[in-house]
Write a protein that holds these residues in place. Structure first.
Motif, PDB file in Angstrom:
ATOM      1  N   GLU A 291     -49.828  27.826  23.815  1.00  0.00           N
ATOM      2  CA  GLU A 291     -49.791  26.624  24.651  1.00  0.00           C
ATOM      3  C   GLU A 291     -48.811  25.615  24.071  1.00  0.00           C
ATOM      4  O   GLU A 291     -48.779  25.384  22.870  1.00  0.00           O
ATOM      5  N   SER A 292     -48.019  25.036  24.944  1.00  0.00           N
ATOM      6  CA  SER A 292     -47.141  23.966  24.507  1.00  0.00           C
ATOM      7  C   SER A 292     -47.056  22.952  25.639  1.00  0.00           C
ATOM      8  O   SER A 292     -46.612  23.299  26.730  1.00  0.00           O
ATOM      9  N   GLN A 293     -47.494  21.762  25.388  1.00  0.00           N
ATOM     10  CA  GLN A 293     -47.559  20.696  26.399  1.00  0.00           C
ATOM     11  C   GLN A 293     -48.196  21.196  27.694  1.00  0.00           C
ATOM     12  O   GLN A 293     -47.682  20.961  28.788  1.00  0.00           O
ATOM     13  N   GLY A 294     -49.294  21.926  27.535  1.00  0.00           N
ATOM     14  CA  GLY A 294     -50.031  22.404  28.701  1.00  0.00           C
ATOM     15  C   GLY A 294     -49.498  23.685  29.299  1.00  0.00           C
ATOM     16  O   GLY A 294     -50.182  24.371  30.049  1.00  0.00           O
ATOM     17  N   ALA A 295     -48.241  24.039  28.974  1.00  0.00           N
ATOM     18  CA  ALA A 295     -47.673  25.276  29.523  1.00  0.00           C
ATOM     19  C   ALA A 295     -47.878  26.416  28.522  1.00  0.00           C
ATOM     20  O   ALA A 295     -48.159  26.184  27.352  1.00  0.00           O
ATOM     21  N   LEU A 296     -47.736  27.640  29.027  1.00  0.00           N
ATOM     22  CA  LEU A 296     -47.835  28.807  28.153  1.00  0.00           C
ATOM     23  C   LEU A 296     -46.415  29.322  27.903  1.00  0.00           C
ATOM     24  O   LEU A 296     -45.685  29.611  28.857  1.00  0.00           O
ATOM     25  N   VAL A 297     -46.028  29.413  26.644  1.00  0.00           N
ATOM     26  CA  VAL A 297     -44.637  29.784  26.344  1.00  0.00           C
ATOM     27  C   VAL A 297     -44.555  30.885  25.284  1.00  0.00           C
ATOM     28  O   VAL A 297     -45.501  31.106  24.533  1.00  0.00           O
ATOM     29  N   VAL A 298     -43.413  31.567  25.249  1.00  0.00           N
ATOM     30  CA  VAL A 298     -43.143  32.566  24.211  1.00  0.00           C
ATOM     31  C   VAL A 298     -41.819  32.190  23.544  1.00  0.00           C
ATOM     32  O   VAL A 298     -40.816  31.956  24.231  1.00  0.00           O
ATOM     33  N   ASP A 299     -41.829  32.136  22.222  1.00  0.00           N
ATOM     34  CA  ASP A 299     -40.575  31.837  21.513  1.00  0.00           C
ATOM     35  C   ASP A 299     -39.648  33.033  21.576  1.00  0.00           C
ATOM     36  O   ASP A 299     -40.090  34.181  21.416  1.00  0.00           O
ATOM     37  N   ILE A 300     -38.383  32.779  21.769  1.00  0.00           N
ATOM     38  CA  ILE A 300     -37.447  33.908  21.835  1.00  0.00           C
ATOM     39  C   ILE A 300     -36.245  33.718  20.908  1.00  0.00           C
ATOM     40  O   ILE A 300     -35.377  34.573  20.816  1.00  0.00           O
ATOM     41  N   ALA A 301     -36.198  32.562  20.210  1.00  0.00           N
ATOM     42  CA  ALA A 301     -35.043  32.278  19.356  1.00  0.00           C
ATOM     43  C   ALA A 301     -34.931  33.336  18.259  1.00  0.00           C
ATOM     44  O   ALA A 301     -35.929  33.868  17.789  1.00  0.00           O
ATOM     45  N   GLU A 302     -33.702  33.660  17.889  1.00  0.00           N
ATOM     46  CA  GLU A 302     -33.448  34.597  16.792  1.00  0.00           C
ATOM     47  C   GLU A 302     -32.491  33.929  15.822  1.00  0.00           C
ATOM     48  O   GLU A 302     -31.657  33.135  16.234  1.00  0.00           O
ATOM     49  N   PRO A 303     -32.633  34.288  14.505  1.00  0.00           N
ATOM     50  CA  PRO A 303     -31.810  33.623  13.498  1.00  0.00           C
ATOM     51  C   PRO A 303     -30.316  33.747  13.786  1.00  0.00           C
ATOM     52  O   PRO A 303     -29.539  32.842  13.467  1.00  0.00           O
ATOM     53  N   SER A 304     -29.909  34.836  14.433  1.00  0.00           N
ATOM     54  CA  SER A 304     -28.476  35.038  14.644  1.00  0.00           C
ATOM     55  C   SER A 304     -27.932  34.245  15.839  1.00  0.00           C
ATOM     56  O   SER A 304     -26.730  34.279  16.097  1.00  0.00           O
ATOM     57  N   ASP A 305     -28.786  33.527  16.558  1.00  0.00           N
ATOM     58  CA  ASP A 305     -28.304  32.775  17.728  1.00  0.00           C
ATOM     59  C   ASP A 305     -27.331  31.682  17.309  1.00  0.00           C
ATOM     60  O   ASP A 305     -27.563  30.987  16.330  1.00  0.00           O
ATOM     61  N   SER A 306     -26.272  31.533  18.090  1.00  0.00           N
ATOM     62  CA  SER A 306     -25.306  30.497  17.723  1.00  0.00           C
ATOM     63  C   SER A 306     -25.729  29.136  18.275  1.00  0.00           C
ATOM     64  O   SER A 306     -25.294  28.100  17.799  1.00  0.00           O
ATOM     65  N   LYS A 307     -26.562  29.152  19.324  1.00  0.00           N
ATOM     66  CA  LYS A 307     -27.117  27.873  19.756  1.00  0.00           C
ATOM     67  C   LYS A 307     -28.623  28.024  19.946  1.00  0.00           C
ATOM     68  O   LYS A 307     -29.129  29.149  20.078  1.00  0.00           O
ATOM     69  N   GLU A 308     -29.284  26.885  19.970  1.00  0.00           N
ATOM     70  CA  GLU A 308     -30.735  26.941  20.010  1.00  0.00           C
ATOM     71  C   GLU A 308     -31.233  27.350  21.401  1.00  0.00           C
ATOM     72  O   GLU A 308     -30.883  26.711  22.396  1.00  0.00           O
ATOM     73  N   LEU A 309     -32.023  28.403  21.469  1.00  0.00           N
ATOM     74  CA  LEU A 309     -32.512  28.856  22.767  1.00  0.00           C
ATOM     75  C   LEU A 309     -33.967  28.420  22.951  1.00  0.00           C
ATOM     76  O   LEU A 309     -34.808  28.650  22.091  1.00  0.00           O
ATOM     77  N   PRO A 310     -34.230  27.770  24.087  1.00  0.00           N
ATOM     78  CA  PRO A 310     -35.586  27.284  24.335  1.00  0.00           C
ATOM     79  C   PRO A 310     -36.556  28.444  24.588  1.00  0.00           C
ATOM     80  O   PRO A 310     -36.134  29.523  24.998  1.00  0.00           O
TER      81      PRO A 310
END
Ligand code: ARG
Length: 587
Positions: A291-310
């Motif tokens: 849960e994040s701010q009432g919504a249900l979310v899944v993190d998908i960021a990876e260390p190799s990402d060049s920009k931050e992915l929500p």
């Protein structure tokens, strides 16, 4: 049958090995200096570093070891290039083999994969506009290409059939026809089998409702409410939904069929809904969704990402499912039904983040295998001549059917200028040519690039256009017909070694077919096929221009010419079939 570059590379490998060098240096490519040679191998330069020798010496040694029958010329050129010209005999033999093979020498995939191509993506009850053109046109080509190279391919239109547009239409319908049984809470009977609207009414209702929702907040809320009720299975709305689906689907099918686009599956977002609850539960159970701010979310960021992915939002705070939810549930369904090895999605490139999120969640959650190949092909925008997204002359959104009819009419006018055929035939031909203009104009660009829709250029019979390719095919057909009329057997004889430069160039171009198809598939780049058939058409026309076919006195030579242009025609026809258009008999 091996690709011609493979055949030559094999011979180079033998020569490298026999001269005491690693065969890895023997790779042969098409020459980038056709004035100097036809094929080249640049491996001696790399080998020189390893073997501590002068590259030109290595190149010379290899050249001396090469089989002479295969080449008409081999040359070691400073600093260490190996320049090659193929022998006319070898090339003619290759042509005859291609001709005898049902797939023109293309070796189909040894291990066919199951591939889902998700394209089209029309939104039900909203008019099909030019934005959907690219998805349909490119997706169809990718599907046909994947099938041609030997895979098992399933094309799915993946309709947007579960969104707010449905609630908008229902609400607008309620305001216009409040007496319909769907809006009578006490109604107990069977709902009518006939829809309360036809396609032209439906097409008018949606934009009206959508405009109203922008102004009128109450109306918008009612539409949202209606959408939620539909989605939770409220029977009367479900019944209206079925009418909307049936009426629009008939129209969509007609439109896609005019584009020569055929789907194997007519599924949509609605089909994925039953899979959503379990899918979400399993994301929670696996500890991926939180849960994040009432919504249900899944993190998908990876260390190799060049920009931050929500993170990927799976469920909104009001409980509503989102685009990503429905795409993930669709993957669950596809895994159940097909276990694809590869997924290819076509959509506007602005949807890139969405697909990155969906693919990562699908992998993380094990919805697909670790090695499932997930591809997003994001396409650019079709712009008008002003460089802005293509519009009608009045500045409105251009409907696909109007675009298609505009282009056919323009071609028709052009054909009628010369008036060599009856009006009826000219109309049919204009449609065929118009479609080639539209599709080729699109497919000849790299998928991700924006391009300018330039009707006059697209329909031109000269230059890098669809009609030019068709013109070349029709020209060959007409020569073949003339030969038949003159009593010649166009299936007889063999292709003989070339005697002129333009004849050899044509053979070299034909010989490239398998290589081009393989590259175009591995890079999922139909524009490579366009580029190829443009060059091949040029080679055909040059050969034709310089060669007297009908009046050639040597009958074997004449038969050989005929066989060669006929092979070129088969290659062109195969390519345009992959691209998704056809050639007329005359033009
Ligand atoms: N209906 C969407 C649109 O109009 C395209 C669907 C693309 N496919 C998918 N699986 N999300 O933008």
């Amino acid at each position: 049958m091996k690709k011609i570059l493979e055949c030559i590379t094999e011979e180079l490998k033998r020569a490298f090995t026999e001269s005491g060098y690693d065969a890895a240096y023997a790779k042969v490519v098409l020459s980038n200096r056709p004035d100097l040679c036809e094929y080249q191998c640049n491996g001696a330069m790399a080998a020189a570093k390893v073997y501590h020798k002068n590259p030109i010496d290595i190149a010379q040694e290899v050249c001396q070891t090469l089989e002479k029958d295969m080449f008409s010329e081999v040359m070691a050129v400073k600093p260490g290039f190996i320049n090659l010209r193929i022998s006319e005999d070898y090339l003619a033999d290759y042509m005859n083999q291609m001709q005898a093979d049902a797939c023109l020498g293309y070796e189909k995939a040894a291990e066919p994969k199951c591939i889902i191509v998700d394209y089209g993506g029309a939104n039900v009850a909203k008019p099909l506009h030019v934005g959907h053109l690219r998805s349909a046109v490119i997706g169809e080509a990718i599907k046909r290409l994947s099938r041609f190279v030997g895979h098992k391919v399933i094309g799915d239109v993946h309709l947007g059939d579960w969104g707010l547009q449905m609630g908008l239409i229902i609400t607008e319908l309620q305001d216009r026809q409040p007496n319909l049984p769907y809006f009578d809470v006490d109604f107990k009977g069977e709902y009518p089998a006939e829809p309360p609207f036809d396609i032209s009414e439906l097409e008018e209702i949606y934009p009206a409702a959508s405009a109203k929702a922008k102004e009128d907040e109450t109306f918008r809320e009612r539409a949202q409410e209606a959408t939620l009720r539909l989605q939770s299975g409220y029977a009367p709305y479900r019944a209206i939904w079925k009418h909307i689906m049936r009426v629009s689907l008939a129209d969509l099918k007609k439109n896609y069929s005019n584009l020569n686009v055929e789907f194997d599956l007519w599924k949509g977002e609605s089909d994925a809904q039953p899979y959503i609850p379990d899918m979400i539960q399993s994301l929670i159970d696996k500890g991926l969704a939180y849960e994040s701010q009432g919504a249900l979310v899944v993190d998908i960021a990876e260390p190799s990402d060049s920009k931050e992915l929500p993170p990927c939002i799976i469920r909104k705070s009001d409980g509503a499912a989102l685009y990503a939810t429905s795409d993930l549930a669709t993957i669950v369904e596809r895994e159940k039904d097909y276990q694809p090895d590869m997924y290819i999605y076509l959509a506007d490139k602005r949807q890139e983040l969405h697909f990155t999120q969906v693919f990562r969640v699908a992998k993380k959650a094990g919805i697909v295998r670790e090695d499932t190949d997930m591809r997003f092909l994001g396409f650019g925008t079709m712009n008008g001549k002003d460089g802005r997204p293509f519009k009608t002359r009045e500045g409105g959104v251009m409907r696909l059917e109007n675009l298609i009819s505009d282009i056919s009419e323009a071609v028709f006018a052009r054909i009628m200028e010369n008036r060599t055929v009856e009006e009826e035939e000219a109309k049919e031909t204009a449609k065929t040519i118009g479609l080639s203009a539209l599709k080729y104009g699109d497919l000849s660009n790299q998928i991700s690039k924006d391009y300018i829709f330039d009707m006059l250029r697209f329909i031109s019979f000269e230059g890098n256009t669809g009609p030019y390719i068709l013109y070349t095919i029709v020209r060959i057909k007409s020569i073949l017909a003339k030969c038949s009329d003159a009593g010649l057997d166009v299936q007889a004889g063999r292709i003989l070694p070339a005697v002129s430069a333009s004849e050899k160039d044509l053979m070299l171009s034909v010989a490239n077919f398998s290589e081009v198809i393989a590259n175009s598939f591995s890079e999922l780049a139909p524009h490579k096929i366009c580029q190829y058939i443009y060059e091949l058409s040029n080679a055909v026309n040059k050969f034709y221009h310089e060669t007297k076919i009908l009046t050639e006195e040597d009958t074997q030579r004449q038969a050989s010419y005929i066989r060669l242009i006929s092979l070129a025609k088969d290659v062109l026809l195969t390519c345009i079939d992959i691209l998704g258009f056809e050639a007329p008999e005359r033009m």
